[in-house]
Design an enzyme around this catalytic site. Structure first.
Site, short mmCIF file in Angstrom:
data_model
loop_
_atom_site.label_atom_id
_atom_site.label_comp_id
_atom_site.label_asym_id
_atom_site.label_seq_id
_atom_site.Cartn_x
_atom_site.Cartn_y
_atom_site.Cartn_z
N HIS A 64 -14.77 5.39 13.67
CA HIS A 64 -13.57 6.22 13.79
C HIS A 64 -13.96 7.57 14.35
O HIS A 64 -14.94 8.17 13.91
CB HIS A 64 -12.91 6.41 12.43
CG HIS A 64 -11.66 7.24 12.52
ND1 HIS A 64 -10.44 6.71 12.85
CD2 HIS A 64 -11.47 8.58 12.36
CE1 HIS A 64 -9.55 7.67 12.90
NE2 HIS A 64 -10.13 8.82 12.60
N ASP A 73 0.22 6.40 4.28
CA ASP A 73 -0.30 7.38 5.25
C ASP A 73 0.69 7.59 6.39
O ASP A 73 0.83 8.72 6.88
CB ASP A 73 -1.66 6.93 5.79
CG ASP A 73 -2.15 7.89 6.85
OD1 ASP A 73 -2.36 9.07 6.50
OD2 ASP A 73 -2.26 7.50 8.03
N ARG A 101 3.44 15.55 7.44
CA ARG A 101 2.43 16.62 7.66
C ARG A 101 2.62 17.25 9.04
O ARG A 101 2.47 18.46 9.21
CB ARG A 101 1.01 16.05 7.53
CG ARG A 101 0.60 15.80 6.09
CD ARG A 101 -0.66 14.97 6.03
NE ARG A 101 -1.78 15.61 6.70
CZ ARG A 101 -2.79 14.95 7.24
NH1 ARG A 101 -2.84 13.62 7.20
NH2 ARG A 101 -3.78 15.59 7.83
N SER A 113 -6.33 10.37 4.66
CA SER A 113 -5.56 9.69 5.70
C SER A 113 -6.48 8.77 6.52
O SER A 113 -6.20 7.57 6.70
CB SER A 113 -4.93 10.76 6.60
OG SER A 113 -4.49 10.22 7.81
N LYS A 170 -7.05 4.18 6.03
CA LYS A 170 -6.89 3.18 7.08
C LYS A 170 -8.20 2.41 7.31
O LYS A 170 -8.20 1.21 7.56
CB LYS A 170 -6.42 3.86 8.38
CG LYS A 170 -4.96 4.32 8.25
CD LYS A 170 -4.51 5.16 9.41
CE LYS A 170 -5.13 6.52 9.42
NZ LYS A 170 -4.41 7.59 10.08
N1 URA Z 1 -6.38 11.29 12.07
C1 URA Z 1 -5.79 10.65 11.03
O1 URA Z 1 -5.68 9.44 11.02
N2 URA Z 1 -5.34 11.40 10.02
C2 URA Z 1 -5.43 12.74 9.98
O2 URA Z 1 -5.01 13.34 9.02
C3 URA Z 1 -6.04 13.38 11.07
C4 URA Z 1 -6.52 12.63 12.10
#
Ligand code: URA
Length: 440
Positions: free
Chosen positions: A82, A161, A168, A183, A187
């Site tokens: 990621h 999320d 957010r 967040s 995932k």
């Molecule tokens: N990427 C995400 O998936 N979540 C965040 O809060 C910031 C970047």
């Protein structure tokens, strides 16, 4: 439980219990908590923070708020990466075929771009025919048979999320360490890989800005992943300068292909090789040096490029565009930005450069906006490069002639020039595991 009591507790600086965090996450996913109370909680977390225990429990609760991908039927080590997002960051398209060519099973769900950071799904969709929406069965079959599959996120992956991220975005609570860490990691945990490598960016084109904040975020996410039973590590990489030379979807695919041919920009190749080597090392394939050599070999032999072709073909994409990236349609307008003086590029305002590419059509300012796959920026001179007055520092590509003048003057203002060359910053600053931080 009452949402009012949880907001009050957090507002007053107390820690929330596991069952309270789970109730909150489930309420966000299920639509039983109104937006105004979720927003109030987000602001309370923004100011009061969360303990490590709270962050981990909240992350797991968010991962459990929807489906978890079950990769247990796939043989071998399942890996994922990621990136916290950057400008010109196409490392997934380079590093993951390398990892797959080394024998790892790459099971990756990627996102779309929003704001100045691009999204892998948008980039891959610039290849005609490429499908990023696959059934769970297709996804698992491709990972097993091809060794790599990169898709969009399934609809019900960490739905808490999805709700929180949207709120957010409109309540000025994006840049909160506990909210970012939970967040991202919710995932990653839901996506099921055994091994997770995080590419945490720092610098002017990154979410976290400073190295110190990026390091804190990386440590938090590594700790969450490890506590949840996944092998997790992070690389801290430089996003003070765009990565590679091309920004924009098909332009970035073309550059990724060039890099897998060994003819791309060295910064993109180096970061991608380190990501692939890190994944191999974490998967038990030996020490870092040996893993890096293995990764380098897949580029030299063409095995990594072949993996990309296999993935594209399996996902319905037209492989001729990988064999011959000049087939990608060019934008109608391509205008140079010229250097105003002799000297060196001292600094690039990288998030502004990302936003300029959005204005040219390469990205979106709000979710669901349409993007133009051929739009973007090709950079010819970067921080530390010598320039001569009147020579091109970048080319702006767009189908929308009205935005060009403003984009050109914004690009000129995004660069700072000096008589001396600035000191070179490291490209990869640190490697972070549960054992600690190793500075490079
Ligand atoms: N990427 C995400 O998936 N979540 C965040 O809060 C910031 C970047």
């Amino acid at each position: 439980m009452r949402m009012y009591d949880l907001i009050l507790k957090k507002r007053n600086g107390a820690e929330l219990e596991a069952e309270e965090l789970k109730w909150f996450a489930d309420g966000c996913a299920g639509g039983t908590i109104p937006d105004y109370q979720i927003s109030a909680m987000l602001m309370a977390v923004y100011f009061q923070g969360m303990s490590d225990r709270e962050i981990t429990e909240f992350t797991v609760a968010m991962a459990d708020s929807g489906d978890r991908v079950d990769l247990s039927s796939i043989t071998g080590v399942k890996v994922d990466k990621h990136s916290t997002g950057g400008v010109g960051d196409k490392t997934t398209v380079v590093a993951m075929p390398i990892a797959a060519a080394c024998g790892l099973k790459v099971a990756k769900m990627s996102g779309r771009g929003l704001g100045y950071t691009g999204g892998t799904v948008d980039k891959l969709e610039s290849i005609p025919g490429f499908k990023t929406s696959l059934s769970a069965e297709e996804f698992l079959k491709n990972v097993e048979q091809v060794g790599i599959c990169v898709t969009g996120q399934s609809g019900n992956l960490a739905p808490a999320d999805k709700k929180l991220y949207a709120l957010r975005d409109v309540t000025a609570t994006i840049d909160s360490l506990p909210l970012i860490a939970s967040s991202i990691m919710s995932k990653k945990l839901a996506a099921g890989a055994d091994v997770i490598l995080l590419d945490v960016k720092y610098g002017s084109g990154s979410l976290m800005g400073s190295k110190e904040m990026a390091e804190k975020l990386a440590e938090e996410m590594v700790s969450i992943g490890e506590l949840a039973g996944r092998k997790t590590a992070a690389l801290l990489t430089n996003m003070d300068i765009p990565l590679g030379n091309n920004i924009g979807n098909s332009l970035e695919i073309a550059e990724a292909v060039q890099t897998l041919r060994g003819q791309g920009p060295s910064d993109l190749l180096e970061v991608s090789l380190d990501i692939a080597a890190g994944l191999l090392h974490m998967s038990g394939a030996g020490d870092w040096k040996k893993c890096r050599e293995t990764a380098v070999n897949t580029v030299k032999t063409g095995a990594a490029l072949e993996k990309l072709c296999q993935m594209v073909e399996r996902q319905g994409g037209d492989v001729r565009y990988i064999d011959e990236p000049s087939l990608f349609e060019s934008a109608a307008y391509c205008e140079p930005v010229l250097s105003p003086c002799d000297g060196y590029i001292w600094h690039m305002d990288t998030d502004e450069i990302g936003m300029i590419s959005v204005s040219l059509g390469a990205g979106r300012e709000v979710a669901d906006e349409k993007i133009d796959h051929s739009a973007g920026i090709v950079i010819c001179r970067k921080t530390g490069d010598a320039v001569k007055a009147g020579e091109a520092v970048a080319y702006l590509h767009t189908n929308c002639s009205e935005v060009l003048d403003q984009a050109k003057s914004r690009y000129e203002r995004a660069l700072t020039f000096a008589r001396e060359r600035p000191e070179k910053e490291p490209l990869i600053y640190a490697y972070i595991t549960k054992e600690g931080v190793k500075y490079r």
